[in-house]
Design a protein around this motif. Structure first.
Motif, PDB file in Angstrom:
ATOM      1  N   VAL A 110       6.845  39.107   2.638  1.00 57.92           N
ATOM      2  CA  VAL A 110       7.463  40.067   3.555  1.00 57.92           C
ATOM      3  C   VAL A 110       6.453  40.360   4.653  1.00 57.92           C
ATOM      4  N   TRP A 111       6.948  40.516   5.892  1.00 58.24           N
ATOM      5  CA  TRP A 111       6.071  40.799   7.024  1.00 58.24           C
ATOM      6  C   TRP A 111       5.972  42.313   7.206  1.00 58.24           C
ATOM      7  N   ILE A 112       4.749  42.837   7.233  1.00 56.43           N
ATOM      8  CA  ILE A 112       4.512  44.268   7.405  1.00 56.43           C
ATOM      9  C   ILE A 112       4.150  44.538   8.855  1.00 56.43           C
ATOM     10  N   MET A 113       4.820  45.494   9.468  1.00 55.38           N
ATOM     11  CA  MET A 113       4.524  45.818  10.864  1.00 55.38           C
ATOM     12  C   MET A 113       4.747  47.301  11.112  1.00 55.38           C
ATOM     13  N   GLY A 114       4.074  47.827  12.120  1.00 49.87           N
ATOM     14  CA  GLY A 114       4.283  49.206  12.502  1.00 49.87           C
ATOM     15  C   GLY A 114       5.532  49.356  13.356  1.00 49.87           C
ATOM     16  N   ALA A 115       6.049  50.570  13.405  1.00 50.06           N
ATOM     17  CA  ALA A 115       7.241  50.831  14.226  1.00 50.06           C
ATOM     18  C   ALA A 115       6.978  50.530  15.700  1.00 50.06           C
ATOM     19  N   ASP A 116       5.728  50.676  16.155  1.00 50.38           N
ATOM     20  CA  ASP A 116       5.404  50.344  17.544  1.00 50.38           C
ATOM     21  C   ASP A 116       5.622  48.864  17.808  1.00 50.38           C
ATOM     22  N   SER A 117       5.250  48.014  16.857  1.00 51.58           N
ATOM     23  CA  SER A 117       5.462  46.569  17.011  1.00 51.58           C
ATOM     24  C   SER A 117       6.943  46.216  16.941  1.00 51.58           C
ATOM     25  N   PHE A 118       7.669  46.855  16.027  1.00 47.01           N
ATOM     26  CA  PHE A 118       9.100  46.553  15.900  1.00 47.01           C
ATOM     27  C   PHE A 118       9.852  46.970  17.158  1.00 47.01           C
ATOM     28  N   ALA A 119       9.415  48.067  17.772  1.00 49.40           N
ATOM     29  CA  ALA A 119      10.070  48.539  19.001  1.00 49.40           C
ATOM     30  C   ALA A 119       9.936  47.533  20.137  1.00 49.40           C
ATOM     31  N   SER A 120       8.850  46.748  20.127  1.00 51.22           N
ATOM     32  CA  SER A 120       8.620  45.775  21.199  1.00 51.22           C
ATOM     33  C   SER A 120       8.787  44.335  20.721  1.00 51.22           C
ATOM     34  N   LEU A 121       9.385  44.151  19.555  1.00 50.42           N
ATOM     35  CA  LEU A 121       9.507  42.815  18.985  1.00 50.42           C
ATOM     36  C   LEU A 121      10.219  41.846  19.936  1.00 50.42           C
ATOM     37  N   HIS A 122      11.169  42.352  20.699  1.00 54.18           N
ATOM     38  CA  HIS A 122      11.934  41.477  21.596  1.00 54.18           C
ATOM     39  C   HIS A 122      11.075  40.877  22.701  1.00 54.18           C
ATOM     40  N   ARG A 123       9.846  41.379  22.870  1.00 58.84           N
ATOM     41  CA  ARG A 123       8.936  40.821  23.874  1.00 58.84           C
ATOM     42  C   ARG A 123       8.019  39.749  23.283  1.00 58.84           C
ATOM     43  N   TRP A 124       8.057  39.572  21.977  1.00 59.83           N
ATOM     44  CA  TRP A 124       7.187  38.594  21.331  1.00 59.83           C
ATOM     45  C   TRP A 124       7.723  37.180  21.566  1.00 59.83           C
ATOM     46  N   HIS A 125       6.836  36.204  21.544  1.00 59.38           N
ATOM     47  CA  HIS A 125       7.240  34.815  21.713  1.00 59.38           C
ATOM     48  C   HIS A 125       8.146  34.380  20.553  1.00 59.38           C
ATOM     49  N   ASP A 126       9.269  33.741  20.896  1.00 54.87           N
ATOM     50  CA  ASP A 126      10.217  33.234  19.888  1.00 54.87           C
ATOM     51  C   ASP A 126      10.557  34.308  18.852  1.00 54.87           C
ATOM     52  N   TRP A 127      10.829  35.510  19.369  1.00 55.14           N
ATOM     53  CA  TRP A 127      10.936  36.658  18.468  1.00 55.14           C
ATOM     54  C   TRP A 127      12.083  36.558  17.475  1.00 55.14           C
ATOM     55  N   LEU A 128      13.163  35.885  17.845  1.00 56.24           N
ATOM     56  CA  LEU A 128      14.302  35.806  16.934  1.00 56.24           C
ATOM     57  C   LEU A 128      13.990  34.988  15.680  1.00 56.24           C
ATOM     58  N   GLU A 129      13.003  34.116  15.771  1.00 64.39           N
ATOM     59  CA  GLU A 129      12.611  33.330  14.594  1.00 64.39           C
ATOM     60  C   GLU A 129      12.023  34.210  13.486  1.00 64.39           C
ATOM     61  N   ILE A 130      11.375  35.288  13.901  1.00 64.07           N
ATOM     62  CA  ILE A 130      10.582  36.070  12.939  1.00 64.07           C
ATOM     63  C   ILE A 130      11.466  36.732  11.882  1.00 64.07           C
ATOM     64  N   PRO A 131      12.473  37.543  12.262  1.00 66.72           N
ATOM     65  CA  PRO A 131      13.331  38.136  11.223  1.00 66.72           C
ATOM     66  C   PRO A 131      14.207  37.115  10.510  1.00 66.72           C
TER      67      PRO A 131
END
Length: 202
Positions: A110-131
């Protein structure tokens, strides 16, 4: 290239906690500890990123120093600090997960992340792959919980949200799946620590 991941047992429950950790601090420790307990994990692997592509290299800091600071903070028998992202030459979380594919069927990750990272996840490279690759555990962070719960990632994967009171089930859920996990908020910030260090040096 042959990766050298931390040792683990077949079928174990493992949290992947990635970040620049520049520097690592007690707030990071508490996020990892809370995830360990709430998700009933066997291990938390701290993945020290070689370079965050969303940050200027001057903000990321020298790798050996960040690795050392993370090892100094992550003092727990079930925490393991690893340079596996550096081993694979990964610059993004999506790349990291691709590199870990041979390991993923052997345990429950399981991937652990802070709410700050999840709020900006859509800006990450290839973000849809992650979830789509791993379940996401989203830990509360000061000032970001509402933004995370109302953000693009939460909206896009609204039907994949696991209720907080069922958090342990997240680890074995089929992706996409994510769970918001409240926790006592910590004031520490790597950015603030770096600013204070610069001010003290002048």
């Amino acid at each position: 290239m042959i990766l050298k991941p931390p040792a683990f047992g077949e079928g174990q429950r493992i949290g992947l906690f990635g970040g620049s950790f520049n520097p690592a601090h007690y707030g990071h420790y508490m996020v990892a500890l809370f995830a360990l307990k709430r998700l009933e994990l066997d291990w938390v692997w701290w993945l020290v990123s070689p370079q965050n592509p969303l940050k200027d290299p001057s903000e990321t800091g020298e790798y050996a120093a960040r690795l050392a600071s993370t090892r100094a903070v992550a003092k727990h028998p079930r925490f393991v600090v690893t340079d596996i992202e550096k081993q694979m030459g990964s610059r993004t979380t999506a790349q990291t997960l691709r590199g870990l594919r041979p390991l993923l069927p052997r345990a429950h990750f399981v991937w652990i992340m802070g709410a700050d990272s999840f709020a900006s996840l859509h800006r990450w490279h290839d973000w849809l792959e992650i979830p789509q690759t791993l379940p996401l555990a989203v830990l509360a962070r000061p000032g970001f919980s509402l933004r995370a719960l109302g953000g693009p990632a939460a909206t896009r994967f609204a039907e994949a949200q696991v209720p907080t009171n069922q958090a342990p089930m997240l680890v074995t859920a089929k992706p996409p799946a994510w769970c918001f996990i409240p926790m006592p908020l910590r004031p520490e910030s790597s950015t603030a620590i770096r600013r204070r260090a610069r001010a003290e040096a002048t």
